[in-house]
Write a protein that holds these residues in place. Structure first.
Motif, PDB file in Angstrom:
ATOM      1  N   TRP B 182      15.608  -4.259   6.283  1.00  0.00           N
ATOM      2  CA  TRP B 182      15.891  -4.678   4.911  1.00  0.00           C
ATOM      3  C   TRP B 182      16.215  -6.164   4.923  1.00  0.00           C
ATOM      4  CZ3 TRP B 182      14.354  -1.676   1.123  1.00  0.00           C
ATOM      5  CH2 TRP B 182      14.274  -0.304   1.341  1.00  0.00           C
ATOM      6  N   PHE B 209       7.962  -5.801   1.202  1.00  0.00           N
ATOM      7  CA  PHE B 209       7.922  -4.908   0.041  1.00  0.00           C
ATOM      8  C   PHE B 209       9.227  -5.029  -0.729  1.00  0.00           C
ATOM      9  CE2 PHE B 209       9.246  -2.469   3.757  1.00  0.00           C
ATOM     10  CZ  PHE B 209      10.502  -2.029   3.351  1.00  0.00           C
ATOM     11  N   PHE B 210       9.216  -4.497  -1.934  1.00  0.00           N
ATOM     12  CA  PHE B 210      10.384  -4.495  -2.807  1.00  0.00           C
ATOM     13  C   PHE B 210      10.542  -3.052  -3.252  1.00  0.00           C
ATOM     14  CE2 PHE B 210      12.410  -5.179  -7.013  1.00  0.00           C
ATOM     15  CZ  PHE B 210      13.524  -5.884  -6.589  1.00  0.00           C
ATOM     16  N   ARG B 211      11.623  -2.395  -2.826  1.00  0.00           N
ATOM     17  CA  ARG B 211      11.750  -0.963  -3.047  1.00  0.00           C
ATOM     18  C   ARG B 211      13.221  -0.635  -3.295  1.00  0.00           C
ATOM     19  NH1 ARG B 211       9.528   1.939   2.078  1.00  0.00           N
ATOM     20  NH2 ARG B 211       7.759   0.539   1.890  1.00  0.00           N
ATOM     21  N   GLU B 212      13.494   0.325  -4.119  1.00  0.00           N
ATOM     22  CA  GLU B 212      14.878   0.742  -4.400  1.00  0.00           C
ATOM     23  C   GLU B 212      15.754  -0.481  -4.723  1.00  0.00           C
ATOM     24  OE1 GLU B 212      16.120   2.989  -0.923  1.00  0.00           O
ATOM     25  OE2 GLU B 212      14.090   3.769  -0.727  1.00  0.00           O
ATOM     26  N   ARG B 214      15.635  -3.381  -3.491  1.00  0.00           N
ATOM     27  CA  ARG B 214      15.936  -4.246  -2.353  1.00  0.00           C
ATOM     28  C   ARG B 214      14.658  -4.786  -1.717  1.00  0.00           C
ATOM     29  NH1 ARG B 214      19.651  -1.851   2.111  1.00  0.00           N
ATOM     30  NH2 ARG B 214      18.552   0.115   1.737  1.00  0.00           N
ATOM     31  N   THR B 215      14.807  -5.942  -1.058  1.00  0.00           N
ATOM     32  CA  THR B 215      13.700  -6.570  -0.360  1.00  0.00           C
ATOM     33  C   THR B 215      13.702  -6.119   1.092  1.00  0.00           C
ATOM     34  OG1 THR B 215      13.806  -8.508  -1.760  1.00  0.00           O
ATOM     35  CG2 THR B 215      12.799  -8.799   0.391  1.00  0.00           C
TER      36      THR B 215
END
Lengths: 252, 252
Positions: B182, B209-212, B214-215
């Motif tokens: 992360w 990626f950018f998910r939940e 967060r980066t």
């Protein structure tokens, strides 16, 4: 009638992750669809690895024979992001830090740990370039000569395309119409060929499938002339129905 | 140490349906993954339209500079299926009805309305070719010189690849290992660059990626040398952990 000018674009997809099979490309379909709305035809695509020579060769061949060239991928902050340098080499120009891009990135990273040297790499552009706004993640796309340098991540590229909508000169968009039929395409091959010949300027694609235990096909008629597409679809429908087949408008 | 021979392949995807954005290609990822197991690297891909000149140019350029060339699409029974003729033209040979293919198609269509002229088109091959069995839908794939002519429909091509498994000479497959973290890739760009330099023969891909909310990023290390991949992953993990980051083996 004078021949209608057809505007074309090519796309270079840059990335070992596509060639290794790790990542399923989504940009070809996305850019193709967007280009069509602009009245520009996607004429060819090349997927090349993260190597300068491969990028330079593809860029120089394709920019020369198309009105526009798009690239996706390789514009991030890491060592494998070599697109800007490769395109500058292809154009025979230097690489500079674009002042506007520096301002954009400084603002973007102000609350995210600051603009490091690695991040400032994303402000580098071939000399003479202008920026394409990226409202998703800071680092902009780049426009230089007839080349549009876009991100690899599809939703970032979607935003950049949105910024470009309506700014590129094109012709009439290609219109398409589809009919479907539960028939093996091999049974109607002659009919399709005749229909294409009888309607000069259309192209008919035949897309077979096997579904619910049955063989079927969709027939897609394409042309910039919407009335011609309609006439061709109507004639094909008549011909199929004359053979006792059920035709499903819009496809199956 | 002598340089290890790297075997390469190229792929020509033939079809207006990909360039129009109507169809999402699946063959690039499928063939890339299969090739890697054979110890062959997919070096480049071109997507070309259903035009003879476009196919001839791509085929002749790519077959000359790769060990193998694959094509997908354009081998059905309809007027837009011109792959066999175009490849025969590229090779400077004629087109013949392959006797074995005629037998296969006669058997396949015996209970499906018989072998019409349109269907017999699918037995046409460049002179000198051999067949690649298609256990899904009758019409075979074609092998001629270093060219493998496959179907456009991905699950038919899957069956053809299965028939070819283990028959093509290759080198050591590229092995890959992934770790996830992360972290914004821009924060570890220098670390990645150093790790790649310190382990000659690996390539490190960085996939943010950018998910939940967060980066994060996955880092993929590739090389034909599995031990080298492991060492590089271990060193990268140590370097990330020394900065207080949590590393997730296998990726996020």
């Amino acid at each position: 009638m004078t021949q209608e000018r057809i505007w074309t674009a090519a796309l270079v997809v840059i990335g070992d992750e596509i060639l290794s099979g790790r990542t399923q490309d989504r940009n070809v379909a996305q850019i193709a669809t967007w280009l069509n709305v602009q009245g520009i035809r996607l004429a060819e695509v090349r997927v090349v690895s993260d190597r300068t020579e491969a990028i330079v060769e593809a860029v120089n061949t394709l920019r020369a024979r198309n009105d526009y060239l798009f690239t996706t991928g390789g514009i991030g902050p890491t060592h494998d992001d070599i697109t800007v340098d490769a395109i500058a080499e292809a154009l025979g120009v230097g690489v500079v830090h674009h002042p506007e891009a520096m301002v954009v990135l400084e603002a973007y990273y102000a609350t995210r740990g600051g603009l490091t040297e690695a991040r400032a790499r994303m402000a580098r552009v071939p000399d003479g370039a202008t920026l394409i706004e990226n409202r998703v993640s800071g680092a902009p796309g780049i426009h230089v000569e007839n080349i549009f340098i876009m991100a690899g991540v599809p939703h970032i590229t979607a935003g950049m395309l949105d910024r470009l909508t309506g700014t590129l000169e094109g012709g009439r968009p290609v219109v398409s119409g589809t009919i479907g039929c539960w028939v093996a395409e091999s049974e109607v091959a002659d009919m399709l060929r005749s229909a294409e010949k009888a309607h000069e300027g259309v192209s008919i694609g035949s897309y077979p499938f096997f579904r619910e235990g049955r063989t079927g096909a969709n027939f897609v008629v394409r042309s910039p002339d919407a009335a011609l597409v309609d006439r061709c679809l109507a004639d094909l429908t008549t011909a199929l129905e004359a053979e006792g087949r059920v035709v499903i408008a819009g496809g199956i």
